[in-house]
Design a protein around this motif. Structure first.
Motif, PDB file in Angstrom:
ATOM      1  N   TRP A  41       0.696  -0.911   0.399  1.00 22.36           N
ATOM      2  CA  TRP A  41      -0.107  -0.178   0.224  1.00 22.36           C
ATOM      3  C   TRP A  41       0.886   1.443   0.044  1.00 22.36           C
ATOM      4  CZ3 TRP A  41      -5.356   0.381  -1.343  1.00 22.36           C
ATOM      5  CH2 TRP A  41      -5.231  -1.109  -1.227  1.00 22.36           C
ATOM      6  N   LEU A  42       0.790   1.454  -1.163  1.00 27.63           N
ATOM      7  CA  LEU A  42       1.338   3.562  -1.169  1.00 27.63           C
ATOM      8  C   LEU A  42       0.759   4.496  -0.725  1.00 27.63           C
ATOM      9  CD1 LEU A  42       3.563   2.123  -3.666  1.00 27.63           C
ATOM     10  CD2 LEU A  42       4.678   2.445  -1.330  1.00 27.63           C
ATOM     11  N   THR A  43       0.631   5.230  -0.389  1.00 26.51           N
ATOM     12  CA  THR A  43      -0.414   6.458   0.070  1.00 26.51           C
ATOM     13  C   THR A  43      -0.229   7.841  -1.261  1.00 26.51           C
ATOM     14  OG1 THR A  43       0.185   6.666   2.128  1.00 26.51           O
ATOM     15  CG2 THR A  43      -0.280   8.718   1.245  1.00 26.51           C
ATOM     16  N   ASP A  44      -1.173   8.042  -1.670  1.00 30.62           N
ATOM     17  CA  ASP A  44      -1.202   9.019  -2.783  1.00 30.62           C
ATOM     18  C   ASP A  44      -0.861  10.240  -2.088  1.00 30.62           C
ATOM     19  OD1 ASP A  44      -1.988  11.037  -4.973  1.00 30.62           O
ATOM     20  OD2 ASP A  44      -3.614   9.188  -5.618  1.00 30.62           O
ATOM     21  N   TYR A  45       0.011  10.879  -2.106  1.00 25.81           N
ATOM     22  CA  TYR A  45      -0.554  12.367  -1.192  1.00 25.81           C
ATOM     23  C   TYR A  45      -0.322  13.725  -1.757  1.00 25.81           C
ATOM     24  CZ  TYR A  45       3.088  10.635   2.006  1.00 25.81           C
ATOM     25  OH  TYR A  45       3.811   9.046   3.030  1.00 25.81           O
ATOM     26  N   THR A  46      -0.959  13.125  -2.966  1.00 27.80           N
ATOM     27  CA  THR A  46      -1.403  14.535  -4.307  1.00 27.80           C
ATOM     28  C   THR A  46      -3.152  14.063  -3.785  1.00 27.80           C
ATOM     29  OG1 THR A  46      -2.447  13.121  -6.011  1.00 27.80           O
ATOM     30  CG2 THR A  46      -0.057  13.972  -6.619  1.00 27.80           C
ATOM     31  N   LEU A  47      -3.442  13.083  -3.175  1.00 25.01           N
ATOM     32  CA  LEU A  47      -4.926  13.007  -2.828  1.00 25.01           C
ATOM     33  C   LEU A  47      -5.230  13.064  -0.805  1.00 25.01           C
ATOM     34  CD1 LEU A  47      -6.391  10.537  -5.497  1.00 25.01           C
ATOM     35  CD2 LEU A  47      -7.003  13.193  -5.917  1.00 25.01           C
ATOM     36  N   THR A  48      -4.291  12.613  -0.412  1.00 25.93           N
ATOM     37  CA  THR A  48      -3.991  13.266   1.175  1.00 25.93           C
ATOM     38  C   THR A  48      -4.342  13.977   1.734  1.00 25.93           C
ATOM     39  OG1 THR A  48      -2.933  10.556   0.417  1.00 25.93           O
ATOM     40  CG2 THR A  48      -3.219  11.494   3.089  1.00 25.93           C
ATOM     41  N   ASN A  49      -5.547  13.882   2.423  1.00 21.50           N
ATOM     42  CA  ASN A  49      -5.384  15.815   3.324  1.00 21.50           C
ATOM     43  C   ASN A  49      -5.631  15.736   4.915  1.00 21.50           C
ATOM     44  OD1 ASN A  49      -6.109  18.420   3.454  1.00 21.50           O
ATOM     45  ND2 ASN A  49      -6.049  19.030   1.612  1.00 21.50           N
ATOM     46  N   LYS A  50      -5.545  16.893   5.192  1.00 21.32           N
ATOM     47  CA  LYS A  50      -6.399  16.750   6.733  1.00 21.32           C
ATOM     48  C   LYS A  50      -6.637  18.372   6.505  1.00 21.32           C
ATOM     49  CE  LYS A  50      -6.182  16.376  11.775  1.00 21.32           C
ATOM     50  NZ  LYS A  50      -5.607  15.752  12.805  1.00 21.32           N
ATOM     51  N   SER A  51      -8.473  18.399   6.790  1.00 20.93           N
ATOM     52  CA  SER A  51      -8.767  19.736   6.981  1.00 20.93           C
ATOM     53  C   SER A  51      -9.221  19.845   8.218  1.00 20.93           C
ATOM     54  CB  SER A  51      -9.159  20.101   5.769  1.00 20.93           C
ATOM     55  OG  SER A  51      -8.480  19.900   4.706  1.00 20.93           O
ATOM     56  N   ILE A  52      -9.222  21.299   8.595  1.00 20.63           N
ATOM     57  CA  ILE A  52      -9.765  21.481   9.914  1.00 20.63           C
ATOM     58  C   ILE A  52     -10.518  23.180   9.330  1.00 20.63           C
ATOM     59  CG2 ILE A  52      -9.647  22.692  12.617  1.00 20.63           C
ATOM     60  CD1 ILE A  52      -7.065  20.043  12.263  1.00 20.63           C
ATOM     61  N   LEU A  53     -11.939  23.411  10.243  1.00 19.95           N
ATOM     62  CA  LEU A  53     -12.885  24.147  10.157  1.00 19.95           C
ATOM     63  C   LEU A  53     -12.764  24.817  11.672  1.00 19.95           C
ATOM     64  CD1 LEU A  53     -13.800  26.862   7.909  1.00 19.95           C
ATOM     65  CD2 LEU A  53     -15.548  24.793   7.989  1.00 19.95           C
ATOM     66  N   ASP A  54     -12.636  26.141  11.889  1.00 17.49           N
ATOM     67  CA  ASP A  54     -14.031  26.647  12.854  1.00 17.49           C
ATOM     68  C   ASP A  54     -14.086  27.548  12.228  1.00 17.49           C
ATOM     69  OD1 ASP A  54     -14.540  27.487  15.405  1.00 17.49           O
ATOM     70  OD2 ASP A  54     -12.261  28.238  15.963  1.00 17.49           O
ATOM     71  N   GLU A  55     -15.665  27.939  12.241  1.00 21.83           N
ATOM     72  CA  GLU A  55     -15.945  29.527  11.566  1.00 21.83           C
ATOM     73  C   GLU A  55     -16.941  29.907  12.420  1.00 21.83           C
ATOM     74  OE1 GLU A  55     -17.628  29.957   7.429  1.00 21.83           O
ATOM     75  OE2 GLU A  55     -18.750  28.867   8.128  1.00 21.83           O
ATOM     76  N   LYS A  56     -17.153  31.665  12.589  1.00 22.47           N
ATOM     77  CA  LYS A  56     -18.348  32.166  13.354  1.00 22.47           C
ATOM     78  C   LYS A  56     -19.260  33.227  13.083  1.00 22.47           C
ATOM     79  CE  LYS A  56     -15.923  30.851  17.833  1.00 22.47           C
ATOM     80  NZ  LYS A  56     -14.836  29.770  17.029  1.00 22.47           N
ATOM     81  N   ILE A  57     -19.896  33.156  12.346  1.00 20.66           N
ATOM     82  CA  ILE A  57     -20.779  34.394  11.716  1.00 20.66           C
ATOM     83  C   ILE A  57     -22.222  34.902  12.055  1.00 20.66           C
ATOM     84  CG2 ILE A  57     -22.375  34.874   9.366  1.00 20.66           C
ATOM     85  CD1 ILE A  57     -20.691  31.905   8.305  1.00 20.66           C
ATOM     86  N   MET A  58     -21.141  35.449  12.681  1.00 21.94           N
ATOM     87  CA  MET A  58     -22.905  36.682  13.787  1.00 21.94           C
ATOM     88  C   MET A  58     -23.131  38.170  12.697  1.00 21.94           C
ATOM     89  SD  MET A  58     -22.372  34.563  16.536  1.00 21.94           S
ATOM     90  CE  MET A  58     -21.122  33.459  16.615  1.00 21.94           C
ATOM     91  N   GLY A  59     -24.791  37.742  13.054  1.00 23.28           N
ATOM     92  CA  GLY A  59     -25.071  39.303  12.380  1.00 23.28           C
ATOM     93  C   GLY A  59     -26.212  39.955  13.588  1.00 23.28           C
ATOM     94  N   ALA A  60     -26.498  40.927  13.287  1.00 25.58           N
ATOM     95  CA  ALA A  60     -27.507  42.317  13.939  1.00 25.58           C
ATOM     96  C   ALA A  60     -28.202  42.926  13.100  1.00 25.58           C
ATOM     97  CB  ALA A  60     -26.761  42.451  15.345  1.00 25.58           C
ATOM     98  N   TYR A  61     -29.061  43.398  12.918  1.00 22.15           N
ATOM     99  CA  TYR A  61     -30.105  44.400  12.085  1.00 22.15           C
ATOM    100  C   TYR A  61     -31.443  45.217  12.963  1.00 22.15           C
ATOM    101  CZ  TYR A  61     -33.913  41.347  12.239  1.00 22.15           C
ATOM    102  OH  TYR A  61     -35.480  40.432  12.322  1.00 22.15           O
ATOM    103  N   SER A  62     -31.831  45.892  12.421  1.00 19.23           N
ATOM    104  CA  SER A  62     -32.701  46.587  13.003  1.00 19.23           C
ATOM    105  C   SER A  62     -33.596  47.159  11.138  1.00 19.23           C
ATOM    106  CB  SER A  62     -32.737  47.556  14.110  1.00 19.23           C
ATOM    107  OG  SER A  62     -31.750  48.513  13.544  1.00 19.23           O
ATOM    108  N   SER A  63     -34.270  47.360  11.252  1.00 21.80           N
ATOM    109  CA  SER A  63     -34.996  48.672  10.633  1.00 21.80           C
ATOM    110  C   SER A  63     -36.346  49.115  11.124  1.00 21.80           C
ATOM    111  CB  SER A  63     -35.642  47.453   9.262  1.00 21.80           C
ATOM    112  OG  SER A  63     -36.458  46.184   9.277  1.00 21.80           O
ATOM    113  N   MET A  64     -36.898  49.740   9.862  1.00 21.44           N
ATOM    114  CA  MET A  64     -38.209  50.263  10.237  1.00 21.44           C
ATOM    115  C   MET A  64     -39.186  50.549   8.779  1.00 21.44           C
ATOM    116  SD  MET A  64     -38.719  54.148  12.308  1.00 21.44           S
ATOM    117  CE  MET A  64     -38.356  53.399  13.732  1.00 21.44           C
ATOM    118  N   ASP A  65     -40.270  50.678   9.088  1.00 21.22           N
ATOM    119  CA  ASP A  65     -41.302  50.393   8.005  1.00 21.22           C
ATOM    120  C   ASP A  65     -42.455  51.385   8.153  1.00 21.22           C
ATOM    121  OD1 ASP A  65     -39.863  48.027   6.048  1.00 21.22           O
ATOM    122  OD2 ASP A  65     -41.051  46.790   7.462  1.00 21.22           O
TER     123      ASP A  65
END
Length: 89
Positions: A41-65
Protein backbone atom coordinates in the motif's frame (compact mmCIF):
# COMPACT_ATOMS: atom_id res chain seq x y z
CA UNK A 1 -27.25 28.13 14.92
CA UNK A 2 -29.62 30.52 16.58
CA UNK A 3 -31.68 33.61 15.93
CA UNK A 4 -33.84 36.04 17.83
CA UNK A 5 -36.23 38.43 16.05
CA UNK A 6 -38.58 41.09 17.42
CA UNK A 7 -41.28 42.97 15.46
CA UNK A 8 -43.60 45.64 16.83
CA UNK A 9 -45.92 48.33 15.52
CA UNK A 10 -45.33 51.93 16.47
CA UNK A 11 -48.59 53.62 15.78
CA UNK A 12 -50.80 52.71 12.87
CA UNK A 13 -48.34 53.15 9.97
CA UNK A 14 -44.87 52.28 11.35
CA UNK A 15 -43.37 48.84 11.96
CA UNK A 16 -40.05 48.33 13.75
CA UNK A 17 -38.04 45.10 13.44
CA UNK A 18 -34.77 44.03 15.06
CA UNK A 19 -32.88 40.81 15.56
CA UNK A 20 -29.65 38.90 15.96
CA UNK A 21 -28.47 35.73 14.26
CA UNK A 22 -25.45 33.52 14.72
CA UNK A 23 -23.94 30.22 13.70
CA UNK A 24 -20.78 28.31 14.42
CA UNK A 25 -19.24 25.42 12.49
CA UNK A 26 -16.30 23.23 13.34
CA UNK A 27 -15.11 20.00 11.79
CA UNK A 28 -12.06 17.95 10.92
CA UNK A 29 -11.91 16.15 7.59
CA UNK A 30 -9.13 13.56 7.41
CA UNK A 31 -8.79 11.81 4.01
CA UNK A 32 -6.15 9.23 3.18
CA UNK A 33 -5.84 7.55 -0.21
CA UNK A 34 -3.53 4.61 -0.88
CA UNK A 35 -3.01 2.40 -3.91
CA UNK A 36 -2.07 -1.26 -3.80
CA UNK A 37 1.04 -1.59 -5.98
CA UNK A 38 2.93 -4.91 -6.17
CA UNK A 39 1.35 -6.08 -2.89
CA UNK A 40 2.30 -2.89 -1.02
CA UNK A 41 0.00 0.00 0.00
CA UNK A 42 1.50 3.31 -1.18
CA UNK A 43 -0.01 6.59 -0.01
CA UNK A 44 -1.13 8.95 -2.80
CA UNK A 45 -0.08 12.32 -1.35
CA UNK A 46 -1.86 14.26 -4.12
CA UNK A 47 -5.23 13.01 -2.76
CA UNK A 48 -4.42 12.74 0.96
CA UNK A 49 -5.39 15.75 3.08
CA UNK A 50 -6.44 16.80 6.58
CA UNK A 51 -8.60 19.93 6.86
CA UNK A 52 -9.79 21.68 10.02
CA UNK A 53 -12.55 24.33 9.90
CA UNK A 54 -13.50 26.70 12.72
CA UNK A 55 -16.07 29.30 11.62
CA UNK A 56 -18.25 31.85 13.42
CA UNK A 57 -20.82 34.07 11.68
CA UNK A 58 -22.84 36.66 13.62
CA UNK A 59 -25.25 39.38 12.52
CA UNK A 60 -27.50 42.05 13.97
CA UNK A 61 -30.06 44.21 12.21
CA UNK A 62 -32.82 46.73 12.70
CA UNK A 63 -35.27 48.22 10.22
CA UNK A 64 -38.29 50.45 10.15
CA UNK A 65 -41.18 50.45 7.66
CA UNK A 66 -43.37 53.52 7.28
CA UNK A 67 -46.55 53.40 5.23
CA UNK A 68 -46.69 57.02 4.12
CA UNK A 69 -50.00 56.63 2.26
CA UNK A 70 -51.76 54.06 0.05
CA UNK A 71 -49.16 54.49 -2.73
CA UNK A 72 -45.91 55.10 -0.84
CA UNK A 73 -43.89 53.07 1.65
CA UNK A 74 -40.50 54.04 3.08
CA UNK A 75 -38.05 51.56 4.58
CA UNK A 76 -34.74 52.20 6.37
CA UNK A 77 -32.44 49.88 8.22
CA UNK A 78 -28.98 48.92 9.39
CA UNK A 79 -27.20 45.58 9.33
CA UNK A 80 -23.93 44.45 10.88
CA UNK A 81 -22.23 41.15 10.09
CA UNK A 82 -19.13 39.52 11.56
CA UNK A 83 -17.43 36.48 10.04
CA UNK A 84 -14.36 34.66 11.32
CA UNK A 85 -13.36 31.62 9.25
CA UNK A 86 -10.24 29.62 9.99
CA UNK A 87 -9.41 26.80 7.57
CA UNK A 88 -6.27 24.73 8.02
CA UNK A 89 -5.07 22.16 5.51
Amino acid sequence: MGKLDYVTSIGENITFETGIKGTTSAFTNDVSVANLTDGEWLTDYTLTNKSILDEKIMGAYSSMDWKVNESWTAKAGLRYEYTNSQLET
